[in-house]
Motif scaffolding. Structure first.
Motif, PDB file in Angstrom:
ATOM      1  N   ILE A   1       9.123  -6.485  -4.864  1.00 39.70           N
ATOM      2  CA  ILE A   1       9.407  -5.368  -3.893  1.00 39.70           C
ATOM      3  C   ILE A   1       8.516  -4.046  -3.977  1.00 39.70           C
ATOM      4  CG2 ILE A   1      11.251  -3.449  -3.471  1.00 39.70           C
ATOM      5  CD1 ILE A   1      13.154  -5.786  -4.278  1.00 39.70           C
ATOM      6  N   GLU A   2       8.193  -3.712  -5.289  1.00 40.94           N
ATOM      7  CA  GLU A   2       7.247  -2.465  -5.412  1.00 40.94           C
ATOM      8  C   GLU A   2       5.618  -2.787  -4.764  1.00 40.94           C
ATOM      9  OE1 GLU A   2       5.699   0.315  -9.179  1.00 40.94           O
ATOM     10  OE2 GLU A   2       6.835  -1.559  -9.565  1.00 40.94           O
TER      11      GLU A   2
ATOM     12  N   LYS B   1     -11.189  -3.321   9.287  1.00 39.88           N
ATOM     13  CA  LYS B   1     -10.570  -4.435   9.972  1.00 39.88           C
ATOM     14  C   LYS B   1     -10.404  -5.622   8.942  1.00 39.88           C
ATOM     15  CE  LYS B   1     -10.735  -7.380  14.061  1.00 39.88           C
ATOM     16  NZ  LYS B   1     -11.376  -7.681  15.190  1.00 39.88           N
ATOM     17  N   ASN B   2     -11.393  -5.787   8.253  1.00 44.60           N
ATOM     18  CA  ASN B   2     -11.446  -6.941   7.421  1.00 44.60           C
ATOM     19  C   ASN B   2     -10.526  -6.761   6.166  1.00 44.60           C
ATOM     20  OD1 ASN B   2     -13.010  -8.694   8.662  1.00 44.60           O
ATOM     21  ND2 ASN B   2     -14.967  -7.982   7.777  1.00 44.60           N
ATOM     22  N   TYR B   3     -10.667  -5.446   5.704  1.00 46.95           N
ATOM     23  CA  TYR B   3      -9.587  -5.047   4.565  1.00 46.95           C
ATOM     24  C   TYR B   3      -8.304  -5.108   4.883  1.00 46.95           C
ATOM     25  CZ  TYR B   3      -8.408  -2.513   0.478  1.00 46.95           C
ATOM     26  OH  TYR B   3      -7.989  -1.919  -0.844  1.00 46.95           O
ATOM     27  N   ILE B   4      -7.856  -4.659   6.072  1.00 50.80           N
ATOM     28  CA  ILE B   4      -6.367  -4.758   6.390  1.00 50.80           C
ATOM     29  C   ILE B   4      -5.985  -6.334   6.432  1.00 50.80           C
ATOM     30  CG2 ILE B   4      -4.715  -4.356   8.494  1.00 50.80           C
ATOM     31  CD1 ILE B   4      -6.355  -1.863   9.078  1.00 50.80           C
ATOM     32  N   GLN B   5      -6.840  -6.951   7.203  1.00 45.66           N
ATOM     33  CA  GLN B   5      -6.434  -8.594   7.087  1.00 45.66           C
ATOM     34  C   GLN B   5      -6.282  -9.254   5.908  1.00 45.66           C
ATOM     35  OE1 GLN B   5      -5.717 -10.407   9.627  1.00 45.66           O
ATOM     36  NE2 GLN B   5      -5.386 -12.182   8.499  1.00 45.66           N
ATOM     37  N   PHE B   6      -7.153  -8.922   4.713  1.00 45.36           N
ATOM     38  CA  PHE B   6      -6.998  -9.339   3.515  1.00 45.36           C
ATOM     39  C   PHE B   6      -5.538  -8.926   2.554  1.00 45.36           C
ATOM     40  CE2 PHE B   6     -11.191 -10.973   4.114  1.00 45.36           C
ATOM     41  CZ  PHE B   6     -11.411 -12.133   3.305  1.00 45.36           C
ATOM     42  N   LEU B   7      -5.574  -7.451   3.057  1.00 44.26           N
ATOM     43  CA  LEU B   7      -4.061  -7.055   2.447  1.00 44.26           C
ATOM     44  C   LEU B   7      -2.847  -7.758   3.110  1.00 44.26           C
ATOM     45  CD1 LEU B   7      -5.260  -3.051   2.637  1.00 44.26           C
ATOM     46  CD2 LEU B   7      -4.893  -4.565   0.692  1.00 44.26           C
TER      47      LEU B   7
ATOM     48  N   LEU C   1       1.623  -2.364  -0.585  1.00 49.47           N
ATOM     49  CA  LEU C   1       0.703  -3.062   0.411  1.00 49.47           C
ATOM     50  C   LEU C   1       0.992  -2.301   1.854  1.00 49.47           C
ATOM     51  CD1 LEU C   1       0.774  -6.659  -0.740  1.00 49.47           C
ATOM     52  CD2 LEU C   1      -1.333  -5.255  -0.738  1.00 49.47           C
ATOM     53  N   ASN C   2       2.364  -2.393   2.124  1.00 54.07           N
ATOM     54  CA  ASN C   2       2.667  -1.673   3.398  1.00 54.07           C
ATOM     55  C   ASN C   2       2.101  -0.434   3.573  1.00 54.07           C
ATOM     56  OD1 ASN C   2       3.928  -4.253   4.249  1.00 54.07           O
ATOM     57  ND2 ASN C   2       6.001  -3.184   3.548  1.00 54.07           N
ATOM     58  N   SER C   3       2.427   0.472   2.539  1.00 59.09           N
ATOM     59  CA  SER C   3       1.729   1.646   2.693  1.00 59.09           C
ATOM     60  C   SER C   3       0.366   2.058   2.988  1.00 59.09           C
ATOM     61  CB  SER C   3       2.296   2.722   1.525  1.00 59.09           C
ATOM     62  OG  SER C   3       1.653   3.905   1.558  1.00 59.09           O
ATOM     63  N   LEU C   4      -0.495   1.120   2.120  1.00 57.21           N
ATOM     64  CA  LEU C   4      -1.891   0.979   2.107  1.00 57.21           C
ATOM     65  C   LEU C   4      -2.417   0.483   3.448  1.00 57.21           C
ATOM     66  CD1 LEU C   4      -4.561   1.467   0.545  1.00 57.21           C
ATOM     67  CD2 LEU C   4      -4.158  -0.933  -0.422  1.00 57.21           C
ATOM     68  N   ILE C   5      -1.650  -0.723   4.097  1.00 51.14           N
ATOM     69  CA  ILE C   5      -2.240  -1.088   5.340  1.00 51.14           C
ATOM     70  C   ILE C   5      -1.889   0.258   6.278  1.00 51.14           C
ATOM     71  CG2 ILE C   5      -1.501  -2.484   6.919  1.00 51.14           C
ATOM     72  CD1 ILE C   5      -0.904  -4.619   4.608  1.00 51.14           C
TER      73      ILE C   5
ATOM     74  N   ILE D   1      -3.022 -10.740   4.277  1.00 50.50           N
ATOM     75  CA  ILE D   1      -2.881 -12.153   3.439  1.00 50.50           C
ATOM     76  C   ILE D   1      -2.485 -12.048   2.178  1.00 50.50           C
ATOM     77  CG2 ILE D   1      -4.271 -13.929   2.378  1.00 50.50           C
ATOM     78  CD1 ILE D   1      -6.407 -13.354   4.758  1.00 50.50           C
ATOM     79  N   ALA D   2      -2.482 -10.994   1.283  1.00 48.74           N
ATOM     80  CA  ALA D   2      -1.912 -10.736   0.057  1.00 48.74           C
ATOM     81  C   ALA D   2      -0.523 -10.673   0.009  1.00 48.74           C
ATOM     82  CB  ALA D   2      -2.773  -9.533  -0.469  1.00 48.74           C
ATOM     83  N   ARG D   3       0.069  -9.779   1.441  1.00 45.89           N
ATOM     84  CA  ARG D   3       1.366  -9.654   1.513  1.00 45.89           C
ATOM     85  C   ARG D   3       1.984 -10.938   1.811  1.00 45.89           C
ATOM     86  NH1 ARG D   3       2.492  -5.430   6.137  1.00 45.89           N
ATOM     87  NH2 ARG D   3       1.794  -7.107   7.330  1.00 45.89           N
TER      88      ARG D   3
END
Length: 120
Positions: free
Chosen positions: A103-104, A63-69, A109-113, A71-73
């Motif tokens: 774009i890459e 849950k935290n990892y997704i939140q930080f990803l 990031l979208n894929s990882l999330i 934020i990165a996005r």
């Protein structure tokens, strides 16, 4: 993701680090009056992307990892907007490399999330 032992192995983190270097190089040529404006903002945004990927990894919670990803996005999109502004101001002529990398990274990031969300 279980085979990956460190965030440094993530290609999205590596690409984000590459983006930081490009942003620092590009902003070196900006007018001095932008030192505390666009230069500072763009550099902070670019640094925020790999930093948040790393921080999220270190939280050891999906849950935290997704939140930080996310934020990165957000920082990535903020940087993209600033790149477009610098083009309008004619501080940079060509930004295809930066825009292509943005774009890459966005797709990665979208894929990882999505992959992490599937596991929760």
């Amino acid at each position: 993701m279980s085979n990956i032992k460190s965030y440094k192995e993530l290609i999205v983190w590596q690409k984000s680090m590459q983006l930081v270097t490009i942003v620092y190089d590009v902003t070196k040529t900006f007018p001095d009056e932008e030192q505390f404006g666009l230069i500072s903002q763009m550099r902070r945004c670019s640094v925020s992307i790999p930093s948040n990927i790393a921080e999220g990894w270190g939280r050891l919670s999906r849950k935290n990892y997704i939140q930080f990803l996310r934020i990165a996005r957000g920082s990535l999109f903020e940087l993209e907007t600033q790149i477009l502004i610098t083009k309008e101001l004619k501080y940079i002529n060509e930004s295809e490399t930066v825009e292509g990398l943005i774009i890459e990274i966005s797709k990665m990031l979208n894929s990882l999330i999505s992959k992490i969300e599937e596991k929760t």
